[in-house]
Design a protein around this motif. Structure first.
Motif, PDB file in Angstrom:
ATOM      1  N   PHE A  28     -21.985   2.086  41.386  1.00 36.98           N
ATOM      2  CA  PHE A  28     -20.725   2.643  41.868  1.00 36.98           C
ATOM      3  C   PHE A  28     -20.454   4.044  41.329  1.00 36.98           C
ATOM      4  N   GLN A  29     -21.416   4.634  40.654  1.00 36.58           N
ATOM      5  CA  GLN A  29     -21.215   5.948  40.061  1.00 36.58           C
ATOM      6  C   GLN A  29     -20.931   7.045  41.093  1.00 36.58           C
ATOM      7  N   PRO A  30     -21.584   7.052  42.276  1.00 30.63           N
ATOM      8  CA  PRO A  30     -21.195   8.076  43.267  1.00 30.63           C
ATOM      9  C   PRO A  30     -19.745   7.945  43.732  1.00 30.63           C
ATOM     10  N   TYR A  31     -19.244   6.703  43.803  1.00 30.63           N
ATOM     11  CA  TYR A  31     -17.842   6.505  44.172  1.00 30.63           C
ATOM     12  C   TYR A  31     -16.921   7.046  43.085  1.00 30.63           C
ATOM     13  N   MET A  32     -17.296   6.818  41.815  1.00 29.80           N
ATOM     14  CA  MET A  32     -16.505   7.334  40.713  1.00 29.80           C
ATOM     15  C   MET A  32     -16.456   8.858  40.756  1.00 29.80           C
ATOM     16  N   MET A  33     -17.606   9.480  41.018  1.00 28.26           N
ATOM     17  CA  MET A  33     -17.650  10.942  41.085  1.00 28.26           C
ATOM     18  C   MET A  33     -16.814  11.468  42.257  1.00 28.26           C
ATOM     19  N   PHE A  34     -16.845  10.742  43.378  1.00 23.84           N
ATOM     20  CA  PHE A  34     -16.051  11.153  44.530  1.00 23.84           C
ATOM     21  C   PHE A  34     -14.558  11.093  44.213  1.00 23.84           C
ATOM     22  N   PHE A  35     -14.107   9.984  43.619  1.00 28.36           N
ATOM     23  CA  PHE A  35     -12.684   9.860  43.296  1.00 28.36           C
ATOM     24  C   PHE A  35     -12.284  10.837  42.190  1.00 28.36           C
ATOM     25  N   PHE A  36     -13.217  11.118  41.266  1.00 28.39           N
ATOM     26  CA  PHE A  36     -12.916  12.105  40.230  1.00 28.39           C
ATOM     27  C   PHE A  36     -12.807  13.503  40.833  1.00 28.39           C
ATOM     28  N   SER A  37     -13.613  13.786  41.860  1.00 25.35           N
ATOM     29  CA  SER A  37     -13.494  15.092  42.522  1.00 25.35           C
ATOM     30  C   SER A  37     -12.136  15.213  43.214  1.00 25.35           C
ATOM     31  N   LEU A  38     -11.683  14.131  43.847  1.00 23.68           N
ATOM     32  CA  LEU A  38     -10.352  14.162  44.461  1.00 23.68           C
ATOM     33  C   LEU A  38      -9.261  14.331  43.398  1.00 23.68           C
ATOM     34  N   PHE A  39      -9.463  13.700  42.251  1.00 23.88           N
ATOM     35  CA  PHE A  39      -8.536  13.852  41.138  1.00 23.88           C
ATOM     36  C   PHE A  39      -8.450  15.315  40.701  1.00 23.88           C
ATOM     37  N   MET A  40      -9.591  15.979  40.610  1.00 26.25           N
ATOM     38  CA  MET A  40      -9.598  17.393  40.219  1.00 26.25           C
ATOM     39  C   MET A  40      -8.949  18.275  41.291  1.00 26.25           C
ATOM     40  N   LEU A  41      -9.123  17.915  42.566  1.00 29.39           N
ATOM     41  CA  LEU A  41      -8.456  18.656  43.633  1.00 29.39           C
ATOM     42  C   LEU A  41      -6.937  18.546  43.500  1.00 29.39           C
ATOM     43  N   VAL A  42      -6.448  17.346  43.254  1.00 29.25           N
ATOM     44  CA  VAL A  42      -5.003  17.147  43.100  1.00 29.25           C
ATOM     45  C   VAL A  42      -4.494  17.908  41.876  1.00 29.25           C
ATOM     46  N   MET A  43      -5.260  17.882  40.795  1.00 31.49           N
ATOM     47  CA  MET A  43      -4.849  18.637  39.607  1.00 31.49           C
ATOM     48  C   MET A  43      -4.813  20.136  39.892  1.00 31.49           C
ATOM     49  N   GLY A  44      -5.793  20.628  40.651  1.00 34.82           N
ATOM     50  CA  GLY A  44      -5.805  22.041  41.012  1.00 34.82           C
ATOM     51  C   GLY A  44      -4.605  22.423  41.858  1.00 34.82           C
ATOM     52  N   LEU A  45      -4.260  21.567  42.808  1.00 34.34           N
ATOM     53  CA  LEU A  45      -3.092  21.839  43.647  1.00 34.34           C
ATOM     54  C   LEU A  45      -1.805  21.826  42.831  1.00 34.34           C
ATOM     55  N   GLU A  46      -1.712  20.908  41.878  1.00 33.07           N
ATOM     56  CA  GLU A  46      -0.531  20.890  41.009  1.00 33.07           C
ATOM     57  C   GLU A  46      -0.435  22.163  40.172  1.00 33.07           C
ATOM     58  N   GLU A  47      -1.573  22.633  39.690  1.00 33.53           N
ATOM     59  CA  GLU A  47      -1.556  23.858  38.888  1.00 33.53           C
ATOM     60  C   GLU A  47      -1.160  25.065  39.731  1.00 33.53           C
ATOM     61  N   PHE A  48      -1.587  25.101  40.983  1.00 31.46           N
ATOM     62  CA  PHE A  48      -1.157  26.190  41.872  1.00 31.46           C
ATOM     63  C   PHE A  48       0.349  26.144  42.095  1.00 31.46           C
ATOM     64  N   GLN A  49       0.903  24.939  42.234  1.00 32.78           N
ATOM     65  CA  GLN A  49       2.344  24.816  42.426  1.00 32.78           C
ATOM     66  C   GLN A  49       3.119  25.264  41.191  1.00 32.78           C
ATOM     67  N   LYS A  50       2.537  25.045  40.009  1.00 31.27           N
ATOM     68  CA  LYS A  50       3.195  25.457  38.770  1.00 31.27           C
ATOM     69  C   LYS A  50       3.036  26.955  38.505  1.00 31.27           C
ATOM     70  N   GLY A  51       2.186  27.617  39.273  1.00 34.15           N
ATOM     71  CA  GLY A  51       1.990  29.054  39.100  1.00 34.15           C
ATOM     72  C   GLY A  51       0.848  29.411  38.174  1.00 34.15           C
ATOM     73  N   ARG A  52       0.078  28.432  37.730  1.00 36.76           N
ATOM     74  CA  ARG A  52      -1.072  28.691  36.857  1.00 36.76           C
ATOM     75  C   ARG A  52      -2.327  28.771  37.714  1.00 36.76           C
ATOM     76  N   LYS A  53      -2.569  29.957  38.250  1.00 35.08           N
ATOM     77  CA  LYS A  53      -3.657  30.117  39.212  1.00 35.08           C
ATOM     78  C   LYS A  53      -5.036  30.050  38.573  1.00 35.08           C
ATOM     79  N   GLY A  54      -5.177  30.469  37.338  1.00 31.57           N
ATOM     80  CA  GLY A  54      -6.475  30.443  36.676  1.00 31.57           C
ATOM     81  C   GLY A  54      -7.009  29.026  36.535  1.00 31.57           C
ATOM     82  N   ILE A  55      -6.179  28.144  35.994  1.00 22.77           N
ATOM     83  CA  ILE A  55      -6.587  26.752  35.830  1.00 22.77           C
ATOM     84  C   ILE A  55      -6.722  26.084  37.200  1.00 22.77           C
TER      85      ILE A  55
END
Length: 77
Positions: A28-55
């Motif tokens: 199930f490791q590819p599934y874990m990596m896929f969901f972790f990639s989505l997790f990082m996408l959501v974190m990136g979008l949250e950081e853009f909303q907070k105004g921290r464009k670098g992170i």
């Protein structure tokens, strides 16, 4: 909305990685990596909303890398 999806994705990643850790079955490791990639996408979008464009950009780059790795895992298994 992003906070709820971040929590759900984090729980999914922790559960899948815990299953692999305790059972020593890494199918199930590819599934874990896929969901972790989505997790990082959501974190990136949250950081853009907070105004921290670098992170935010770093999180988006990590999302793309993890998505590539998970797609390779799906194709090679």
């Amino acid at each position: 909305m992003l906070k709820i999806s971040r929590i759900i994705l984090a729980v999914i990643v922790i559960l899948i990685s815990g299953i692999g850790l305790f059972t020593k079955i890494f199918d199930f490791q590819p599934y874990m990596m896929f969901f972790f990639s989505l997790f990082m996408l959501v974190m990136g979008l949250e950081e853009f909303q907070k105004g921290r464009k670098g992170i935010g950009w770093i999180s988006i780059v990590v999302f793309l890398f993890l998505l590539f790795v998970s797609i390779q895992g799906f194709l090679l298994y």
